[in-house]
Design a protein around this motif. Structure first.
Motif, PDB file in Angstrom:
ATOM      1  N   ALA A  19       0.873  -1.186   0.000  1.00  0.00           N
ATOM      2  CA  ALA A  19       0.000   0.000   0.000  1.00  0.00           C
ATOM      3  C   ALA A  19       0.906   1.231   0.000  1.00  0.00           C
ATOM      4  O   ALA A  19       1.256   1.782   1.051  1.00  0.00           O
ATOM      5  N   ILE A  20       1.294   1.650  -1.194  1.00  0.00           N
ATOM      6  CA  ILE A  20       2.232   2.763  -1.341  1.00  0.00           C
ATOM      7  C   ILE A  20       1.493   4.087  -1.130  1.00  0.00           C
ATOM      8  O   ILE A  20       0.411   4.299  -1.685  1.00  0.00           O
ATOM      9  N   VAL A  21       2.074   4.943  -0.291  1.00  0.00           N
ATOM     10  CA  VAL A  21       1.428   6.228   0.008  1.00  0.00           C
ATOM     11  C   VAL A  21       2.233   7.407  -0.530  1.00  0.00           C
ATOM     12  O   VAL A  21       1.703   8.519  -0.616  1.00  0.00           O
ATOM     13  N   TYR A  22       3.504   7.191  -0.876  1.00  0.00           N
ATOM     14  CA  TYR A  22       4.329   8.317  -1.338  1.00  0.00           C
ATOM     15  C   TYR A  22       5.545   7.774  -2.077  1.00  0.00           C
ATOM     16  O   TYR A  22       6.120   6.756  -1.679  1.00  0.00           O
ATOM     17  N   ARG A  23       5.919   8.472  -3.143  1.00  0.00           N
ATOM     18  CA  ARG A  23       7.154   8.133  -3.861  1.00  0.00           C
ATOM     19  C   ARG A  23       7.724   9.409  -4.464  1.00  0.00           C
ATOM     20  O   ARG A  23       6.990  10.225  -5.014  1.00  0.00           O
ATOM     21  N   ASP A  24       9.023   9.587  -4.359  1.00  0.00           N
ATOM     22  CA  ASP A  24       9.683  10.644  -5.119  1.00  0.00           C
ATOM     23  C   ASP A  24      10.977  10.063  -5.692  1.00  0.00           C
ATOM     24  O   ASP A  24      11.118   8.825  -5.783  1.00  0.00           O
ATOM     25  N   ASN A  25      11.914  10.909  -6.070  1.00  0.00           N
ATOM     26  CA  ASN A  25      13.126  10.405  -6.724  1.00  0.00           C
ATOM     27  C   ASN A  25      14.092   9.732  -5.767  1.00  0.00           C
ATOM     28  O   ASN A  25      15.062   9.104  -6.206  1.00  0.00           O
ATOM     29  N   ASP A  26      13.858   9.877  -4.479  1.00  0.00           N
ATOM     30  CA  ASP A  26      14.798   9.361  -3.478  1.00  0.00           C
ATOM     31  C   ASP A  26      14.199   8.335  -2.528  1.00  0.00           C
ATOM     32  O   ASP A  26      14.906   7.447  -2.061  1.00  0.00           O
ATOM     33  N   VAL A  27      12.927   8.511  -2.190  1.00  0.00           N
ATOM     34  CA  VAL A  27      12.332   7.675  -1.143  1.00  0.00           C
ATOM     35  C   VAL A  27      10.970   7.157  -1.572  1.00  0.00           C
ATOM     36  O   VAL A  27      10.323   7.700  -2.482  1.00  0.00           O
ATOM     37  N   LEU A  28      10.548   6.099  -0.874  1.00  0.00           N
ATOM     38  CA  LEU A  28       9.237   5.476  -1.092  1.00  0.00           C
ATOM     39  C   LEU A  28       8.647   5.206   0.285  1.00  0.00           C
ATOM     40  O   LEU A  28       9.383   4.811   1.208  1.00  0.00           O
ATOM     41  N   ALA A  29       7.339   5.420   0.431  1.00  0.00           N
ATOM     42  CA  ALA A  29       6.677   5.114   1.709  1.00  0.00           C
ATOM     43  C   ALA A  29       5.471   4.227   1.447  1.00  0.00           C
ATOM     44  O   ALA A  29       4.742   4.410   0.462  1.00  0.00           O
ATOM     45  N   PHE A  30       5.295   3.254   2.330  1.00  0.00           N
ATOM     46  CA  PHE A  30       4.156   2.339   2.208  1.00  0.00           C
ATOM     47  C   PHE A  30       3.732   1.904   3.595  1.00  0.00           C
ATOM     48  O   PHE A  30       4.470   2.065   4.584  1.00  0.00           O
TER      49      PHE A  30
END
Ligand code: AMP
Length: 116
Positions: A19-30
């Motif tokens: 369940a991914i909630v955030y992604r950018d060029n450096d980090v990912l949050a789930f």
């Protein structure tokens, strides 16, 4: 361990669902699959680093980005005022079980201190 064997690299590459909630060029949050609080997210660097013990001086900015992403996600989930905790387990005594750096973000209940 190669990246293809790493659980969180596979989540990053969307080979394993999360369940991914955030992604950018450096980090990912789930979302953590076994939540220990009403909000329990994991924020990982996209680049495979096994543990905080493997971090190098040139990774300082990346680790800062993990912290800032965790704080922003906690605030976005409504926990800027009531508070949250960020935790990074490193090594066996801390109970690290997945060897791809991850910052736990916990919120939504009173959190005991010190942790177990
Ligand atoms: P640690 O014990 O600090 O290494 O934390 C690893 C975390 O990863 C634990 O809180 C697990 O619940 C979580 N976890 C394990 N497998 C998955 C998965 N497939 N998706 C999301 N979280 C996971």
């Amino acid at each position: 361990m190669s990246e293809s064997d790493c659980l969180f690299c596979n989540i990053r590459d969307e080979k394993i669902p999360a369940a991914i909630v955030y992604r950018d060029n450096d980090v990912l949050a789930f979302k953590d699959v076994t939540p220990r609080a009403p909000l329990h997210l994991l924020v990982i660097p996209l680049r495979h680093i096994a543990s905080l013990t493997d971090a190098r001086p040139e990774d300082a900015e990346l680790f800062g980005k993990l912290m800032l992403a965790g704080a922003r996600l906690a605030a976005d989930a409504g926990h800027g005022e009531d508070g949250f905790r960020v935790v990074m387990n490193a090594g066996p005594n801390a109970g690290q079980s997945v060897f791809h750096v991850h910052l736990h973000v916990l919120a939504g209940r009173e959190l005991a201190w010190p942790p177990g």
